[in-house]
Write a protein that holds these residues in place. Structure first.
Motif, PDB file in Angstrom:
ATOM      1  N   MET A 136      50.204   7.525 -89.442  1.00 20.89           N
ATOM      2  CA  MET A 136      51.201   7.354 -89.833  1.00 20.89           C
ATOM      3  C   MET A 136      52.283   8.507 -89.063  1.00 20.89           C
ATOM      4  N   LEU A 137      52.033  10.091 -87.963  1.00 22.95           N
ATOM      5  CA  LEU A 137      52.331  10.298 -87.421  1.00 22.95           C
ATOM      6  C   LEU A 137      53.317   9.968 -86.488  1.00 22.95           C
ATOM      7  N   ALA A 138      52.773   8.678 -86.017  1.00 23.51           N
ATOM      8  CA  ALA A 138      53.731   7.976 -85.155  1.00 23.51           C
ATOM      9  C   ALA A 138      54.686   7.149 -85.461  1.00 23.51           C
ATOM     10  N   ARG A 139      53.991   7.118 -86.465  1.00 18.76           N
ATOM     11  CA  ARG A 139      54.689   6.321 -87.445  1.00 18.76           C
ATOM     12  C   ARG A 139      56.277   7.383 -88.242  1.00 18.76           C
ATOM     13  N   VAL A 140      55.989   8.686 -89.034  1.00 16.05           N
ATOM     14  CA  VAL A 140      56.646   9.129 -89.059  1.00 16.05           C
ATOM     15  C   VAL A 140      57.904   9.992 -88.077  1.00 16.05           C
ATOM     16  N   LEU A 141      57.436  10.109 -86.698  1.00 11.57           N
ATOM     17  CA  LEU A 141      57.914  10.192 -85.290  1.00 11.57           C
ATOM     18  C   LEU A 141      59.676   9.133 -85.478  1.00 11.57           C
ATOM     19  N   ARG A 142      58.229   8.490 -85.528  1.00 13.38           N
ATOM     20  CA  ARG A 142      60.018   7.015 -85.106  1.00 13.38           C
ATOM     21  C   ARG A 142      60.841   6.652 -85.916  1.00 13.38           C
ATOM     22  N   GLN A 143      60.603   6.608 -87.673  1.00 11.92           N
ATOM     23  CA  GLN A 143      61.496   6.573 -87.897  1.00 11.92           C
ATOM     24  C   GLN A 143      62.375   7.980 -88.270  1.00 11.92           C
ATOM     25  N   ARG A 144      61.698   8.833 -87.723  1.00 12.06           N
ATOM     26  CA  ARG A 144      62.589  10.299 -87.841  1.00 12.06           C
ATOM     27  C   ARG A 144      64.329   9.868 -86.939  1.00 12.06           C
ATOM     28  N   THR A 145      62.980   9.389 -85.643  1.00 13.32           N
ATOM     29  CA  THR A 145      64.543   9.829 -84.342  1.00 13.32           C
ATOM     30  C   THR A 145      65.256   8.113 -84.600  1.00 13.32           C
ATOM     31  N   ILE A 146      64.812   7.243 -85.650  1.00  6.97           N
ATOM     32  CA  ILE A 146      66.544   5.957 -86.424  1.00  6.97           C
ATOM     33  C   ILE A 146      67.283   7.214 -86.958  1.00  6.97           C
ATOM     34  N   CYS A 147      66.901   7.493 -87.742  1.00  8.48           N
ATOM     35  CA  CYS A 147      67.198   7.833 -88.351  1.00  8.48           C
ATOM     36  C   CYS A 147      68.130   8.942 -88.088  1.00  8.48           C
ATOM     37  N   ARG A 148      68.148  10.237 -86.982  1.00  7.76           N
ATOM     38  CA  ARG A 148      68.908  11.042 -86.326  1.00  7.76           C
ATOM     39  C   ARG A 148      69.710  10.078 -85.969  1.00  7.76           C
ATOM     40  N   ARG A 149      68.933   9.166 -84.897  1.00  6.19           N
ATOM     41  CA  ARG A 149      70.097   8.442 -83.496  1.00  6.19           C
ATOM     42  C   ARG A 149      71.134   7.334 -84.742  1.00  6.19           C
ATOM     43  N   ARG A 150      70.720   7.498 -86.078  1.00  3.42           N
ATOM     44  CA  ARG A 150      71.910   6.666 -87.149  1.00  3.42           C
ATOM     45  C   ARG A 150      72.755   7.376 -87.394  1.00  3.42           C
ATOM     46  N   LYS A 151      72.745   9.045 -88.182  1.00  4.57           N
ATOM     47  CA  LYS A 151      72.911   9.873 -88.429  1.00  4.57           C
ATOM     48  C   LYS A 151      74.050  10.568 -86.814  1.00  4.57           C
ATOM     49  N   ILE A 152      73.948   9.896 -86.026  1.00  2.00           N
ATOM     50  CA  ILE A 152      75.017  10.541 -84.512  1.00  2.00           C
ATOM     51  C   ILE A 152      75.737   9.564 -84.466  1.00  2.00           C
ATOM     52  N   ASP A 153      75.087   8.085 -84.585  1.00  2.00           N
ATOM     53  CA  ASP A 153      75.743   6.886 -84.363  1.00  2.00           C
ATOM     54  C   ASP A 153      77.150   7.068 -85.972  1.00  2.00           C
ATOM     55  N   GLN A 154      76.559   6.983 -86.717  1.00  2.00           N
ATOM     56  CA  GLN A 154      77.872   7.309 -88.121  1.00  2.00           C
ATOM     57  C   GLN A 154      78.835   8.361 -87.533  1.00  2.00           C
ATOM     58  N   THR A 155      78.486   9.974 -87.273  1.00  2.00           N
ATOM     59  CA  THR A 155      79.604  10.591 -86.503  1.00  2.00           C
ATOM     60  C   THR A 155      80.285   9.904 -85.406  1.00  2.00           C
ATOM     61  N   VAL A 156      79.772   9.488 -84.940  1.00  2.00           N
ATOM     62  CA  VAL A 156      80.799   9.408 -83.863  1.00  2.00           C
ATOM     63  C   VAL A 156      81.273   7.756 -84.413  1.00  2.00           C
ATOM     64  N   ALA A 157      81.105   7.184 -85.212  1.00  2.00           N
ATOM     65  CA  ALA A 157      82.527   5.808 -86.250  1.00  2.00           C
ATOM     66  C   ALA A 157      83.274   6.854 -86.655  1.00  2.00           C
ATOM     67  N   TRP A 158      82.647   8.163 -87.164  1.00  3.44           N
ATOM     68  CA  TRP A 158      83.592   8.543 -88.411  1.00  3.44           C
ATOM     69  C   TRP A 158      84.541   9.272 -88.089  1.00  3.44           C
ATOM     70  N   LEU A 159      84.381   9.908 -86.352  1.00  6.76           N
ATOM     71  CA  LEU A 159      84.897  10.497 -86.023  1.00  6.76           C
ATOM     72  C   LEU A 159      86.113   8.947 -84.864  1.00  6.76           C
ATOM     73  N   ASN A 160      85.732   8.258 -84.552  1.00  9.30           N
ATOM     74  CA  ASN A 160      86.834   6.991 -84.352  1.00  9.30           C
ATOM     75  C   ASN A 160      87.800   6.368 -85.188  1.00  9.30           C
ATOM     76  N   GLU A 161      87.404   7.043 -86.357  1.00 13.91           N
ATOM     77  CA  GLU A 161      87.746   6.431 -87.500  1.00 13.91           C
ATOM     78  C   GLU A 161      89.240   7.596 -87.745  1.00 13.91           C
ATOM     79  N   GLN A 162      88.570   8.834 -87.870  1.00 12.19           N
ATOM     80  CA  GLN A 162      89.569   9.751 -87.729  1.00 12.19           C
ATOM     81  C   GLN A 162      89.710  10.615 -86.556  1.00 12.19           C
ATOM     82  N   PRO A 163      90.302  10.332 -86.293  1.00 15.09           N
ATOM     83  CA  PRO A 163      90.355  11.277 -84.632  1.00 15.09           C
ATOM     84  C   PRO A 163      90.633  12.453 -84.826  1.00 15.09           C
ATOM     85  N   PRO A 164      90.716  13.712 -84.297  1.00 15.85           N
ATOM     86  CA  PRO A 164      90.269  15.220 -84.684  1.00 15.85           C
ATOM     87  C   PRO A 164      92.066  15.553 -84.133  1.00 15.85           C
TER      88      PRO A 164
END
Ligand SMILES: [Zn+2]
Length: 164
Positions: A136-164
């Motif tokens: 369970m701990l391994a699963r939770v840790l894996r999911q967290r990594t995926i979530c964090r990566r997704r968030k970073i990807d989203q931020t990068v995509a958002w920055l690409n769409e709306q360059p500062p």
């Protein structure tokens, strides 16, 4: 830390009977769930390091006290005198072993895993095994990594769409 308390609160809300098991570490004051047999005790150390640290200290004190005692001193002297007389035949050094596939290093301290196991068993109402906890701990840790990566990807995509 905040996440831990939110989780603890939601657990207690869902399982009000576990409230009796809620206690506080006498060293660091963190709240944690203890085994029902310890319910109502307020002299416990938490499973997040204090309990173990305290046990190590206590055992070091015990052994120090033992060797300070005249009887213990005598024993230690005996041991020291006996040591050089022992004959140790030269050991051929073992041939280097091929590197065995190492199991993944344990990331979780044993008392912590045992704590999670105990709490999970209390919540579930059946005996959860150590292995299940590790999975369970391994699963939770894996999911967290995926979530964090997704968030970073989203931020990068958002920055690409709306360059500062
Ligand atoms: Zn503590």
């Amino acid at each position: 830390m905040l996440e831990y308390y939110l989780l603890l609160r939601s657990v207690l809300r869902a399982k009000p009977h576990l409230r009796a098991c809620l206690t506080r570490c006498r060293h660091c004051r963190i709240f944690f769930l203890t085994h029902p047999r310890n319910a109502g005790r307020h002299d416990l150390g938490c499973p997040f390091g204090c309990r173990e640290a305290h046990r190590k200290r206590a055992s070091a004190q015990r052994s120090a006290a033992y060797y300070r005692h005249p009887k213990g001193k005598g024993k230690k002297r005996d041991l020291n005198q006996r040591r050089p007389r022992q004959y140790c035949p030269p050991q051929p050094s073992p041939p280097p072993q091929p590197a065995a596939p190492q199991p993944r290093p344990a990331q979780w301290s044993a008392p912590l895993v045992e704590h999670v196991r105990m709490v999970a068993s209390l919540i579930e109402g059946w005996r959860v095994s150590r292995r299940q906890v590790l999975e369970m701990l391994a699963r939770v840790l894996r999911q967290r990594t995926i979530c964090r990566r997704r968030k970073i990807d989203q931020t990068v995509a958002w920055l690409n769409e709306q360059p500062p």
